[in-house]
Design a protein around this motif. Structure first.
Motif, short mmCIF file in Angstrom:
data_model
loop_
_atom_site.label_atom_id
_atom_site.label_comp_id
_atom_site.label_asym_id
_atom_site.label_seq_id
_atom_site.Cartn_x
_atom_site.Cartn_y
_atom_site.Cartn_z
N LEU A 28 0.80 -1.22 0.00
CA LEU A 28 0.00 0.00 0.00
C LEU A 28 0.84 1.27 0.00
CD1 LEU A 28 -2.66 -0.84 2.73
CD2 LEU A 28 -2.66 -1.46 0.31
N MET A 29 0.30 2.29 -0.62
CA MET A 29 0.83 3.64 -0.51
C MET A 29 0.22 4.26 0.74
SD MET A 29 0.44 5.04 -4.39
CE MET A 29 0.50 6.75 -3.87
N GLY A 30 1.05 4.79 1.61
CA GLY A 30 0.57 5.37 2.86
C GLY A 30 -0.48 6.46 2.63
N LYS A 31 -0.24 7.27 1.62
CA LYS A 31 -1.14 8.37 1.28
C LYS A 31 -2.56 7.87 1.01
CE LYS A 31 -0.67 12.21 -1.99
NZ LYS A 31 -0.25 13.36 -1.21
N ARG A 32 -2.66 6.74 0.34
CA ARG A 32 -3.98 6.18 0.02
C ARG A 32 -4.54 5.38 1.20
NH1 ARG A 32 -3.35 4.39 -6.37
NH2 ARG A 32 -3.37 6.53 -7.13
N ALA A 33 -3.64 4.73 1.92
CA ALA A 33 -4.06 3.94 3.09
C ALA A 33 -4.78 4.83 4.09
CB ALA A 33 -2.85 3.27 3.72
N GLN A 34 -4.27 6.04 4.23
CA GLN A 34 -4.84 7.02 5.13
C GLN A 34 -6.29 7.35 4.77
OE1 GLN A 34 -2.53 10.64 4.76
NE2 GLN A 34 -1.97 10.50 6.90
N ASP A 35 -6.58 7.38 3.47
CA ASP A 35 -7.91 7.76 3.00
C ASP A 35 -8.93 6.63 3.09
OD1 ASP A 35 -7.05 10.27 2.40
OD2 ASP A 35 -6.69 9.87 0.26
N TYR A 36 -8.47 5.38 3.10
CA TYR A 36 -9.42 4.25 3.06
C TYR A 36 -9.13 3.22 4.15
CZ TYR A 36 -9.96 6.45 -1.48
OH TYR A 36 -10.14 7.38 -2.47
N PRO A 37 -9.21 3.64 5.41
CA PRO A 37 -8.89 2.71 6.51
C PRO A 37 -9.77 1.46 6.50
CG PRO A 37 -9.97 4.69 7.34
CD PRO A 37 -9.62 4.96 5.91
#
Ligand SMILES: [Zn+2]
Length: 248
Positions: free
Chosen positions: A86-95
């Motif tokens: 995962l990209m952290g930036k996207r992980a943050q948006d879709y917990p």
């Protein structure tokens, strides 16, 4: 509506960056002079030496709100486990997607925060990209990732040193199993056929749920799981697969 339109633009922007990153990364992956030694040391893994009919499916660049659920549905349908980088930036948006992955028995690996090109970046910058992402994953799922897949396949002595210190194994993929599923116009049939044709025990198969061609990747996942399960293959997480390594 305005928010949706804005998100789409960001998506296109990211896809372009990803495309460039992947093309550049593939070059350095094939050519790093110390790759073999790092594989021997176990700090880099691209394939596992085993006679057992087991492989690891890996999905990069997500989570994506549209495609990741489709991939998860296909894995669930066939009772297969996979690893998501995962990209952290996207992980943050879709917990909620991270929680679902974890709940359904998948492994979550670190694929940097923003998928930058690591060439000419400072050690501090790279460390920050890795740490921030691991923190988001651990905070959301309660599990600290043990695997790192560098964006674009970047590899250097400094990166290896840093990953050793952070207790991360660098998870590459099996060269023959790069179907280029992320390319626009690549059909599910072609992706699945490539993987089925080249299948061998111990492979780490690279796919992309976070790219614009993700719906074809999800469809291909369903197709290849049906065929390869018939051939007796099991689908494990990368960490599970590593445990099957048979020493010579
Ligand atoms: Zn990537």
């Amino acid at each position: 509506m305005l928010i949706i339109a804005k998100k789409k633009n960001i998506g296109v922007f990211f896809s372009t960056i990803l495309f460039l990153g992947l093309s550049l990364g593939f070059y350095s992956f094939a050519l790093h002079p110390n790759m073999k030694n790092w594989i021997k040391e176990g700090i880099v893994v691209s394939q596992v030496n085993t006679q057992q009919k087991a492989v690891a499916l890996t999905f990069d660049d997500g989570p994506d709100p549209n495609y990741t659920p489709l991939v998860l549905n296909a894995l669930k349908k066939h009772g297969a486990h996979a690893t998501f980088f995962l990209m952290g930036k996207r992980a943050q948006d879709y917990p909620e997607l991270l929680k679902r992955m974890s709940l359904e028995g998948h492994e979550i690996g670190n694929h940097s925060f923003s998928h930058p090109d690591f060439n000419n970046k400072s050690k501090e910058f790279i460390l920050e990209e890795i740490k921030k992402t691991s923190e988001i994953i651990e905070k959301t799922t309660g599990i600290e990732p043990g695997l790192f897949r560098p964006p674009g396949g970047y590899l250097s002595y400094d990166l290896v040193k840093l990953c050793k210190k952070e207790n991360l194994i660098i998870a590459y993929w099996t060269y023959q199993q790069d179907s280029k599923d992320w390319q626009n116009g690549m059909s599910a049939d072609r992706i699945a056929d490539h993987i089925i044709k080249h299948i061998e025990p111990g492979q780490i198969i690279i796919l992309h749920d976070g790219c614009p061609n993700g719906h074809q990747t999800a469809k291909a996942t369903d197709m290849l799981l049906s065929k390869l399960k018939e051939k007796g293959y099991n689908f494990l997480t990368v960490s599970e697969l590593i445990k099957l390594e048979e020493k010579e």
